[in-house]
Motif scaffolding. Structure first.
Motif, PDB file in Angstrom:
ATOM      1  N   TYR A   1      -0.461  10.156   5.586  1.00 51.51           N
ATOM      2  CA  TYR A   1       0.452   9.208   5.748  1.00 51.51           C
ATOM      3  C   TYR A   1       1.684   9.135   4.898  1.00 51.51           C
ATOM      4  CZ  TYR A   1      -3.451   7.426   8.179  1.00 51.51           C
ATOM      5  OH  TYR A   1      -4.517   7.177   9.213  1.00 51.51           O
ATOM      6  N   ASP A   2       2.845   9.026   5.217  1.00 49.43           N
ATOM      7  CA  ASP A   2       4.025   9.122   4.304  1.00 49.43           C
ATOM      8  C   ASP A   2       3.829   8.268   3.092  1.00 49.43           C
ATOM      9  OD1 ASP A   2       5.283  10.928   6.101  1.00 49.43           O
ATOM     10  OD2 ASP A   2       6.259   9.267   7.185  1.00 49.43           O
ATOM     11  N   LYS A   3       3.453   7.082   3.274  1.00 46.47           N
ATOM     12  CA  LYS A   3       3.627   6.045   1.969  1.00 46.47           C
ATOM     13  C   LYS A   3       2.134   5.746   1.603  1.00 46.47           C
ATOM     14  CE  LYS A   3       7.345   3.538   4.405  1.00 46.47           C
ATOM     15  NZ  LYS A   3       7.906   2.358   4.757  1.00 46.47           N
ATOM     16  N   VAL A   4       1.013   6.477   2.110  1.00 48.94           N
ATOM     17  CA  VAL A   4      -0.081   6.130   1.401  1.00 48.94           C
ATOM     18  C   VAL A   4      -0.792   7.465   1.059  1.00 48.94           C
ATOM     19  CG1 VAL A   4      -2.539   5.519   2.106  1.00 48.94           C
ATOM     20  CG2 VAL A   4      -0.369   4.020   2.951  1.00 48.94           C
ATOM     21  N   SER A   5      -1.528   7.323  -0.032  1.00 48.36           N
ATOM     22  CA  SER A   5      -2.335   8.491  -0.669  1.00 48.36           C
ATOM     23  C   SER A   5      -3.565   8.127  -1.031  1.00 48.36           C
ATOM     24  CB  SER A   5      -1.872   9.152  -1.940  1.00 48.36           C
ATOM     25  OG  SER A   5      -0.635   9.828  -1.514  1.00 48.36           O
ATOM     26  N   ARG A   6      -4.412   8.938  -0.723  1.00 49.73           N
ATOM     27  CA  ARG A   6      -6.275   8.751  -0.967  1.00 49.73           C
ATOM     28  C   ARG A   6      -6.266   9.378  -2.390  1.00 49.73           C
ATOM     29  NH1 ARG A   6     -10.681   8.710   3.602  1.00 49.73           N
ATOM     30  NH2 ARG A   6      -9.399   6.944   3.831  1.00 49.73           N
ATOM     31  N   ILE A   7      -6.834   8.590  -3.255  1.00 48.40           N
ATOM     32  CA  ILE A   7      -7.154   8.948  -4.487  1.00 48.40           C
ATOM     33  C   ILE A   7      -8.555   9.161  -4.543  1.00 48.40           C
ATOM     34  CG2 ILE A   7      -5.017   8.007  -5.707  1.00 48.40           C
ATOM     35  CD1 ILE A   7      -6.665   6.238  -7.165  1.00 48.40           C
TER      36      ILE A   7
ATOM     37  N   TYR B   1     -18.039   6.673  -8.887  1.00 51.65           N
ATOM     38  CA  TYR B   1     -17.057   7.497  -7.888  1.00 51.65           C
ATOM     39  C   TYR B   1     -16.243   6.667  -7.193  1.00 51.65           C
ATOM     40  CZ  TYR B   1     -15.708  10.438  -4.092  1.00 51.65           C
ATOM     41  OH  TYR B   1     -15.247  11.266  -3.013  1.00 51.65           O
ATOM     42  N   MET B   2     -15.065   6.896  -6.857  1.00 51.60           N
ATOM     43  CA  MET B   2     -14.235   5.748  -5.986  1.00 51.60           C
ATOM     44  C   MET B   2     -13.200   6.685  -5.098  1.00 51.60           C
ATOM     45  SD  MET B   2     -11.737   2.454  -6.916  1.00 51.60           S
ATOM     46  CE  MET B   2     -11.028   3.407  -8.137  1.00 51.60           C
ATOM     47  N   LEU B   3     -13.284   6.206  -4.029  1.00 50.72           N
ATOM     48  CA  LEU B   3     -12.216   6.730  -2.879  1.00 50.72           C
ATOM     49  C   LEU B   3     -11.210   5.592  -2.741  1.00 50.72           C
ATOM     50  CD1 LEU B   3     -13.775   8.732  -0.112  1.00 50.72           C
ATOM     51  CD2 LEU B   3     -12.502   9.622  -2.021  1.00 50.72           C
ATOM     52  N   LEU B   4      -9.947   5.572  -2.913  1.00 50.88           N
ATOM     53  CA  LEU B   4      -9.078   4.541  -2.874  1.00 50.88           C
ATOM     54  C   LEU B   4      -7.743   4.811  -2.075  1.00 50.88           C
ATOM     55  CD1 LEU B   4      -8.249   1.449  -3.222  1.00 50.88           C
ATOM     56  CD2 LEU B   4      -7.257   2.361  -5.589  1.00 50.88           C
TER      57      LEU B   4
ATOM     58  N   LEU C   1      -6.806   0.505 -14.565  1.00 47.33           N
ATOM     59  CA  LEU C   1      -7.727  -0.671 -14.574  1.00 47.33           C
ATOM     60  C   LEU C   1      -7.986  -0.966 -13.044  1.00 47.33           C
ATOM     61  CD1 LEU C   1      -9.992  -2.736 -15.919  1.00 47.33           C
ATOM     62  CD2 LEU C   1      -7.809  -4.160 -16.186  1.00 47.33           C
ATOM     63  N   MET C   2      -9.203  -0.947 -12.697  1.00 50.54           N
ATOM     64  CA  MET C   2      -9.555  -1.591 -11.132  1.00 50.54           C
ATOM     65  C   MET C   2     -10.473  -2.897 -11.447  1.00 50.54           C
ATOM     66  SD  MET C   2     -10.059  -1.722  -7.957  1.00 50.54           S
ATOM     67  CE  MET C   2      -9.539  -0.240  -7.200  1.00 50.54           C
TER      68      MET C   2
ATOM     69  N   VAL D   1     -14.671  -1.544   1.416  1.00 52.59           N
ATOM     70  CA  VAL D   1     -13.822  -2.652   1.302  1.00 52.59           C
ATOM     71  C   VAL D   1     -12.846  -2.093   2.360  1.00 52.59           C
ATOM     72  CG1 VAL D   1     -12.464  -4.333   0.151  1.00 52.59           C
ATOM     73  CG2 VAL D   1     -14.366  -3.148  -0.953  1.00 52.59           C
ATOM     74  N   ASN D   2     -12.334  -3.192   3.342  1.00 53.42           N
ATOM     75  CA  ASN D   2     -11.016  -2.727   3.873  1.00 53.42           C
ATOM     76  C   ASN D   2     -10.085  -3.604   3.139  1.00 53.42           C
ATOM     77  OD1 ASN D   2      -8.975  -3.318   6.163  1.00 53.42           O
ATOM     78  ND2 ASN D   2     -10.470  -2.858   7.551  1.00 53.42           N
ATOM     79  N   ILE D   3      -8.996  -3.222   3.120  1.00 54.88           N
ATOM     80  CA  ILE D   3      -7.925  -3.493   2.393  1.00 54.88           C
ATOM     81  C   ILE D   3      -6.536  -3.326   3.247  1.00 54.88           C
ATOM     82  CG2 ILE D   3      -6.554  -3.711   0.206  1.00 54.88           C
ATOM     83  CD1 ILE D   3      -8.786  -1.972  -1.053  1.00 54.88           C
ATOM     84  N   SER D   4      -6.278  -4.301   4.069  1.00 59.95           N
ATOM     85  CA  SER D   4      -5.270  -4.278   4.916  1.00 59.95           C
ATOM     86  C   SER D   4      -5.246  -2.908   5.656  1.00 59.95           C
ATOM     87  CB  SER D   4      -4.040  -4.704   4.138  1.00 59.95           C
ATOM     88  OG  SER D   4      -4.061  -5.920   3.498  1.00 59.95           O
ATOM     89  N   MET D   5      -6.183  -2.454   6.370  1.00 61.02           N
ATOM     90  CA  MET D   5      -6.180  -1.092   7.037  1.00 61.02           C
ATOM     91  C   MET D   5      -6.278   0.138   6.119  1.00 61.02           C
ATOM     92  SD  MET D   5      -6.474  -2.384   9.893  1.00 61.02           S
ATOM     93  CE  MET D   5      -6.332  -0.984  11.158  1.00 61.02           C
ATOM     94  N   LEU D   6      -6.269  -0.346   4.739  1.00 63.11           N
ATOM     95  CA  LEU D   6      -6.553   0.958   3.812  1.00 63.11           C
ATOM     96  C   LEU D   6      -8.012   0.746   3.434  1.00 63.11           C
ATOM     97  CD1 LEU D   6      -3.598   0.339   1.490  1.00 63.11           C
ATOM     98  CD2 LEU D   6      -3.762   1.987   3.577  1.00 63.11           C
ATOM     99  N   TYR D   7      -8.442   1.749   2.690  1.00 65.10           N
ATOM    100  CA  TYR D   7     -10.089   2.089   2.327  1.00 65.10           C
ATOM    101  C   TYR D   7     -10.369   1.996   1.142  1.00 65.10           C
ATOM    102  CZ  TYR D   7     -14.212   4.855   2.603  1.00 65.10           C
ATOM    103  OH  TYR D   7     -15.364   5.166   2.453  1.00 65.10           O
TER     104      TYR D   7
END
Length: 126
Positions: free
Chosen positions: A22-28, A38-41, A57-58, A104-110
């Motif tokens: 996606y142009d404006k979103v990255s998966r970290i 471990y986290m995917l965000l 900080l999360m 967790v679903n965060i406004s269509m993000l993951y």
């Protein structure tokens, strides 16, 4: 009003490991310092850029208002980037009984945490 349910410092290990989708979103991909989680965000990196080896900080909170020793404080005053979402899956498949994967679903993000070691304060938001 509430307290934080979870907080930890994470270090970004990788950005878009499967390529930019996606142009404006990255998966970290990140790992926590205190709990070795471990986290995917998915993050809107146009608003909040994140780079490899960066630390952040999360925190998870059930409310935008926190109780502190100084009274009620909005988390909007404490954090640079805030997302809203719902827990949609908690599983211990592939983990021990004391370890969980939390999605967790965060406004269509993951967002996915693994292993997540405490379920006592969490419930599904379905």
């Amino acid at each position: 009003m509430s307290e934080l349910l979870f907080d930890d410092i994470f270090k970004v290990e990788d950005v878009d490991p499967d390529g930019k989708k996606y142009d404006k979103v990255s998966r970290i991909v990140a790992r926590s310092e205190k709990r070795d989680m471990y986290m995917l965000l998915d993050v809107n990196t146009e608003i909040y850029p994140m780079r490899k080896k960066e630390r952040f900080l999360m925190a998870l909170s059930p409310s935008l208002v926190l109780n502190t020793k100084d009274g009620s404080v909005s988390i909007q005053d404490k954090f640079e980037y805030i997302m809203h979402g719902r827990l949609y899956n908690i599983t211990n498949e592939g983990c021990s009984k004391s370890q969980l994967e939390v999605y967790v679903n965060i406004s269509m993000l993951y967002l996915c945490f693994t292993p997540f070691c405490s379920l006592q304060k969490y419930h599904l938001g379905i």
